[in-house]
Design a protein around this motif. Sequence first.
Motif, short mmCIF file in Angstrom:
data_model
loop_
_atom_site.label_atom_id
_atom_site.label_comp_id
_atom_site.label_asym_id
_atom_site.label_seq_id
_atom_site.Cartn_x
_atom_site.Cartn_y
_atom_site.Cartn_z
N VAL A 80 -22.69 7.79 -6.12
CA VAL A 80 -22.73 6.57 -6.70
C VAL A 80 -23.93 6.19 -7.22
O VAL A 80 -25.25 6.33 -6.66
N ASP A 81 -24.04 5.29 -8.46
CA ASP A 81 -25.39 4.84 -9.25
C ASP A 81 -25.05 3.16 -8.58
O ASP A 81 -24.27 2.54 -9.15
N LYS A 82 -25.95 3.01 -7.75
CA LYS A 82 -26.20 1.44 -7.34
C LYS A 82 -26.41 0.28 -8.28
O LYS A 82 -26.18 -0.89 -8.32
N SER A 83 -26.87 0.75 -9.26
CA SER A 83 -27.19 -0.13 -10.70
C SER A 83 -26.18 -0.12 -11.48
O SER A 83 -26.37 -0.92 -12.62
N ASN A 84 -25.23 0.80 -11.49
CA ASN A 84 -24.03 0.61 -12.75
C ASN A 84 -22.77 0.24 -12.27
O ASN A 84 -22.23 0.70 -10.98
N VAL A 85 -22.31 -0.86 -12.65
CA VAL A 85 -21.20 -1.54 -11.91
C VAL A 85 -19.76 -0.62 -11.87
O VAL A 85 -18.99 -0.61 -11.12
N GLU A 86 -19.79 0.18 -12.88
CA GLU A 86 -18.66 1.21 -13.22
C GLU A 86 -18.84 2.28 -12.38
O GLU A 86 -17.82 2.76 -11.58
N SER A 87 -19.97 2.62 -11.96
CA SER A 87 -20.10 3.68 -10.66
C SER A 87 -19.63 3.11 -9.39
O SER A 87 -19.03 3.73 -8.65
N ILE A 88 -20.18 1.94 -9.23
CA ILE A 88 -19.79 1.23 -8.02
C ILE A 88 -18.32 0.97 -7.87
O ILE A 88 -17.77 1.26 -6.62
N TYR A 89 -17.50 0.58 -8.97
CA TYR A 89 -16.14 0.48 -8.96
C TYR A 89 -15.53 1.82 -8.65
O TYR A 89 -14.43 1.92 -7.77
N HIS A 90 -15.99 2.76 -9.28
CA HIS A 90 -15.44 4.45 -8.74
C HIS A 90 -15.38 4.56 -7.40
O HIS A 90 -14.70 5.13 -6.71
N ALA A 91 -16.57 4.40 -6.80
CA ALA A 91 -17.12 4.58 -5.57
C ALA A 91 -16.30 3.86 -4.61
O ALA A 91 -15.76 4.40 -3.47
N THR A 92 -15.96 2.59 -5.02
CA THR A 92 -15.32 1.61 -3.89
C THR A 92 -13.80 2.34 -3.94
O THR A 92 -13.03 2.24 -2.83
N GLU A 93 -13.28 2.40 -5.16
CA GLU A 93 -11.85 2.75 -5.29
C GLU A 93 -11.66 4.40 -4.42
O GLU A 93 -10.83 4.63 -3.80
N ALA A 94 -12.58 5.23 -4.66
CA ALA A 94 -12.38 6.47 -3.97
C ALA A 94 -12.49 6.46 -2.44
O ALA A 94 -11.79 6.87 -1.66
N ALA A 95 -13.57 5.42 -1.92
CA ALA A 95 -13.55 5.32 -0.60
C ALA A 95 -12.14 4.65 -0.07
O ALA A 95 -12.13 4.97 1.27
N LYS A 96 -11.65 3.89 -0.80
CA LYS A 96 -10.39 3.36 -0.44
C LYS A 96 -9.24 4.21 -0.06
O LYS A 96 -8.50 3.90 0.70
N THR A 97 -9.28 5.71 -0.81
CA THR A 97 -8.38 6.32 -0.55
C THR A 97 -8.53 7.10 0.78
O THR A 97 -7.67 8.14 1.20
#
Length: 640
Positions: A80-97
């Motif tokens: 995850v790239d903490k400065s990129n909102v799209e990267s944060i989105y993918h990270a949180t969605e992946a973690a939710k699974t």
Amino acid sequence: MTSTSLMRIIIFILPIFSWYITSTIASNLNIVNLNGLKAQFQTAIKSFSDVASLHYTLGGVKELGVQLPDSHCNDIKKLVDKSNVESIYHATEAAKTLVNCKLPAEDYRSTLTSVLQSDESKTADIYYAVCSSVNLGLNIDESNIEKRLNTLAKTDDSILSQAYGLLTGAQLSQPIAKYYADTINDLVQQADEIDGRILQYEGGIGTTAFIVNSFYEVAEKAGVSIKTDPKQLIKFATYFSSKRHVATLRSAYYLTKVFKHLCDNKNPVPIVVSRISPSAISPQNPSVLVSITNLLGQPVGEMSVVAESAKRKEDGVVVISKQKLISKASDFSVYELPFYDTKIPRGFYTIHLTLTARNEGKLIGLTDNIIDVKVTSEGTIENAELIVADRDHGAQSKTYKLTYPNAQSDKLELDYHQKLTVKFQIKDKQSDEFMPVQQAFLRFTNKQSKKEIIYLAEATDNGNSQYKVEVDLTTNANDFRYQSDKYELVLILGDSLLQNAYEWILNNNVHLTFHEDSLPDKDYKNLYLPRQEIIHQFREDEKRPPNIVAFVFSTLALLPLLILLILWLKLGFNLSGLPLGLSPLGFHISHGAAFALMFFYWKYLDMFQTIRYLALISIPLFLFGHRVLSTLAARREKKA
């Protein structure tokens, strides 16, 4: 085989082949295709390189009912790239699974807050930030977000922007979600309709699946059903069911989600009606088996299935009307329609089915279901004759009666003065009538070279379905390449309504004699092999002249300069008259630069580059030169 004969065969075979490959409107996504999607995700999980791929893979696998271990949580935190909102989105969605994978919300708060407050953020950025905030448990200002979405809707009304708006609404409160759910029908109207059968959006399967998924997401949050015409929903389902394989993980992920939504009983569920028995109806296969499932091949409950009609395509004759199908499976997924009857003539038929669900639900697509079948029959070859006659009818022709499947045992000799004719008829055993066939060929095979020469047998015009093929050994000699040899004579018959094709050896020992020397066969195997590479060769440099020639030429070129120096010395050339100052110095430097530019033009520069540089040098040369000349003129006037 001659090119003309090959073309005729293709023309006859293509209509038959195209009928076989024509499928029903929608097809089941069976277990093989589900395993294909699983394999695509499982392959990706071994070689992912970014957090987006990891999100689509983990999400897709979970949608298919497979739970991956929490060890992937470390991969999410690394990528995850903490400065990129799209990267944060993918990270949180992946973690939710995953079962136990929590990301530190404070690490991402500043990035998400800045995106939500920025006037430069697009609709997609707002969705990424809102969804990430919800996944991380951060508070959001819904009224501010709603205002921001309304502002963006005025500046960007693209279909993708609207879909991101729906997904954002699905993350907010139910009243806001209901507002966006009411706009679904407007987005459906923007889809492209193709052939009146399918609906899709520009961008292909991934974009269409993403947008349709947004419909279901916001409708589910609003607690309402998708407000759209069921026929339009079926057209979307038809498009999705036709895409069995997709190229990208993103497309596979959203396609999997859409299939799950389309098969969820909380939503309208499209019914898939497909034939699972062979298309050919015969005494060996007397019934039509029909599968009734959802898009994932799962049963949808007990049905009353009625064959409203079965019409022959040729003339529209109805052979079945209002006949109920029999359930053949305990889960009510397979139904049987007895179809074969000696009174039903051979031909292609269209069966129209109507379904009625026992339990009231949200099933759609219960009417206007079509199944295509064909009734085949067994044929026999009758009145077969092989005739050998002279081209000029000077001698009496010889006629040989043939009986299928027997072959002539005697040797058959023909020369270039003769022609060979084969006649026959095909009789339908069921109706005892003569019938036409789609394929009828006579094949000569050279027993030594195995080369084949094929001729088309054509129906005569006397209405008795008699076929005839005539081979003149003079006019058709080139087809055989004038090769006098032994040949095998075979009659080939086939038809999509015949239960069996025929390959009847008429005579295995036909000796042909031609009046000219044989020509070599074309090497057909080598026609499409790679040719020798053509390597371009530039013209070789011309031989340079001897050194003495170059020396003499250079001397002649420098001779004018030598003459100039001699004349200057003779005239008393001196530097005493040269004025001192900045202008004379600039003039001589500019003048020398112009001469230097000529040298560079000769060695390195092209004409256009030289003109550019010369234009720059000419400006100071002109100014300084004008000043020097003015000084010299003033000095002369003073002396005078």
